[in-house]
Design a protein around this motif. Structure first.
Motif, PDB file in Angstrom:
ATOM      1  N   HIS A  31     -39.776  60.380  17.157  1.00 49.48           N
ATOM      2  CA  HIS A  31     -40.760  59.991  17.211  1.00 49.48           C
ATOM      3  C   HIS A  31     -41.205  61.174  18.546  1.00 49.48           C
ATOM      4  O   HIS A  31     -40.809  61.845  18.964  1.00 49.48           O
ATOM      5  CB  HIS A  31     -41.502  58.813  17.619  1.00 49.48           C
ATOM      6  N   SER A  35     -32.075  62.286   5.425  1.00 47.59           N
ATOM      7  CA  SER A  35     -33.333  63.046   5.176  1.00 47.59           C
ATOM      8  C   SER A  35     -34.373  64.044   6.366  1.00 47.59           C
ATOM      9  O   SER A  35     -33.974  62.944   7.006  1.00 47.59           O
ATOM     10  CB  SER A  35     -34.424  63.601   4.164  1.00 47.59           C
ATOM     11  N   ASP A  56     -36.946  64.276   5.934  1.00 48.62           N
ATOM     12  CA  ASP A  56     -38.430  62.843   5.819  1.00 48.62           C
ATOM     13  C   ASP A  56     -37.804  61.859   6.671  1.00 48.62           C
ATOM     14  O   ASP A  56     -38.686  60.334   7.307  1.00 48.62           O
ATOM     15  CB  ASP A  56     -38.997  62.450   5.000  1.00 48.62           C
ATOM     16  N   ASN A  57     -37.022  60.522   6.424  1.00 50.11           N
ATOM     17  CA  ASN A  57     -36.338  59.668   6.611  1.00 50.11           C
ATOM     18  C   ASN A  57     -36.333  59.787   8.267  1.00 50.11           C
ATOM     19  O   ASN A  57     -36.659  59.321   9.350  1.00 50.11           O
ATOM     20  CB  ASN A  57     -34.799  59.289   6.474  1.00 50.11           C
ATOM     21  N   HIS A  80     -38.440  61.632  10.373  1.00 50.79           N
ATOM     22  CA  HIS A  80     -39.807  61.947  10.705  1.00 50.79           C
ATOM     23  C   HIS A  80     -40.395  60.795  10.179  1.00 50.79           C
ATOM     24  O   HIS A  80     -41.543  61.460  10.032  1.00 50.79           O
ATOM     25  CB  HIS A  80     -39.417  63.325  10.459  1.00 50.79           C
ATOM     26  N   ALA A  81     -40.404  59.437   9.766  1.00 51.68           N
ATOM     27  CA  ALA A  81     -40.570  58.964   9.247  1.00 51.68           C
ATOM     28  C   ALA A  81     -42.270  58.655   9.826  1.00 51.68           C
ATOM     29  O   ALA A  81     -43.314  58.743   9.306  1.00 51.68           O
ATOM     30  CB  ALA A  81     -40.440  57.735   8.341  1.00 51.68           C
ATOM     31  N   ASP A  82     -42.474  58.074  11.194  1.00 49.89           N
ATOM     32  CA  ASP A  82     -42.994  57.541  11.620  1.00 49.89           C
ATOM     33  C   ASP A  82     -43.536  58.720  13.185  1.00 49.89           C
ATOM     34  O   ASP A  82     -43.670  57.858  13.780  1.00 49.89           O
ATOM     35  CB  ASP A  82     -42.589  56.082  12.633  1.00 49.89           C
TER      36      ASP A  82
END
Length: 362
Positions: free
Chosen positions: A140, A244, A246-247, A249-251
């Motif tokens: 994050h 991944s 996206d996983n 940097h999801a939040d």
């Protein structure tokens, strides 16, 4: 009323600011001597002290997100500084080894420029490469730790170790190998050392041994700290598999705010955070201990001191005495207020001694 919860307040704030100033003042002297590794060590150390000082002042007893742009910039720099200071120490040890082994070191201008470019590639190129690589595993945006300030965050995945966590350890190990080889080469070639050192302008035997001591102490300070931090990451938190981008940097927009009562509750976390923020300050004080008392360094400190106090009415002493501010009195010798006490001058004392003694009447 302000009641600081930081047990090192205000000692840390004072020492971090002093470290920033004391390290930067002799920088022109080392620039003139072509000590690129030392100059980069000074710049990165001063930057570390400045960031720590600002963070400790702004976020004293606070976790409010009052300067998000500053946190974005400073956390990137903190990531780079974590490898920049060891890399600068590596440059110093590498140069000392080449001198101790009596290899060709910075004799001509072309050799000096080549040596500077190599040092820039190590102590500037590696940090600039580390900053974007750490972003790959940055879970994050950043953390705000009470009394510490902005703090970078790394998602504890397996990929984070080759991209971020292991770099300081690897650099310190390589620097340690150079330090050991430097000592061995010096013991073997002591007879040739002085003669070869004379070819390197700007480097005397005293300065050589100071650089050796500085790089060695930095190694003894940095290596245990980064090794301990690596141990905590492995043993006190689970290592997640890389899934991944996206996983991870999801939040990403999340900002974690950590009060002091929470991060100080865990002794391991408290030790890791405190050691991390004190590293730059300790390096600055160690540098000053070895180079701050040299004649050329004292000259720069003296020049900076008088430049600061000159607007206050103080001027440099002509003969080493301590000057006092000149106060213009509202009277002169012929207009002395009668309320002032009379102090006899040497001339008046001599005249009094020449007068005949008069016997007082009974």
């Amino acid at each position: 009323m302000f009641a600081p919860t930081d047990p090192f307040y205000p000692a840390f704030q004072i020492l971090s600011f002093l470290g920033f100033v004391l390290v930067l003042i002799p920088l022109p002297w080392h620039f003139q001597a072509w000590n690129s590794g030392t100059c980069l060590f000074m710049i990165w150390t001063a930057l570390s002290c400045l960031i720590a000082f600002v963070n400790s002042v702004v976020w004293a007893n606070s976790v409010d997100d009052v300067a998000p742009v500053w946190c974005d910039i400073s956390t990137r720099l903190i990531v780079g500084i974590s490898v920049a200071i060891p890399a600068s120490s590596l440059c110093i040890n590498r140069r000392l080894y080449k001198i101790a082994s009596c290899q060709t070191v910075s004799v001509t201008q072309a050799d000096k420029r080549r040596a500077v470019l190599v040092d820039l590639g190590i102590s500037l190129g590696i940090p600039l490469l580390q900053m974007p690589l750490q972003f790959i595993v940055q879970g994050h945006r950043f953390n705000i730790v009470e009394n510490i300030g902005c703090y970078p965050t790394t998602y504890n995945v397996a990929l984070a170790y080759p991209l971020s966590y292991l770099w300081p350890n690897v650099i310190n190990v390589v620097s340690g190998c150079y330090a050991v080889c430097t000592l061995r080469a010096f013991l073997r070639r002591r007879a040739q050392f002085s003669q070869f050192l004379s070819l390197n302008s700007g480097l005397t035997a005293t300065r050589y041994f100071r650089l050796m001591a500085l790089a060695s102490i930095e190694l003894f300070i940095s290596l245990p700290i980064v090794t301990y931090a690596l141990y905590l990451n492995i043993s006190h938190s689970p290592i997640e598999p890389w899934i991944s981008w996206d996983n991870v940097h999801a939040d990403f927009s999340n900002i974690l705010q950590v009060p002091a009562i929470i991060w100080r509750a865990d002794s391991h976390s408290e030790a890791s955070v405190e050691l991390t923020r004190w590293t730059g300050v300790i390096c600055a004080l160690v540098f000053f201990a070895f180079f701050g008392f040299a004649a050329e360094a004292r000259k720069h400190y003296r020049f900076a001191f008088w430049a600061i106090v000159k607007p206050c009415g103080l001027t440099p002493p002509p003969n080493g005495t301590i000057p006092f501010p000149r106060v213009k009195l509202p009277w002169n010798k012929s207009n002395v207020p009668p309320s002032l006490p009379y102090f006899p001058t040497p001339q008046s004392c001599q005249e009094a001694l020449r007068l005949p003694l008069r016997r007082q009447p009974h």
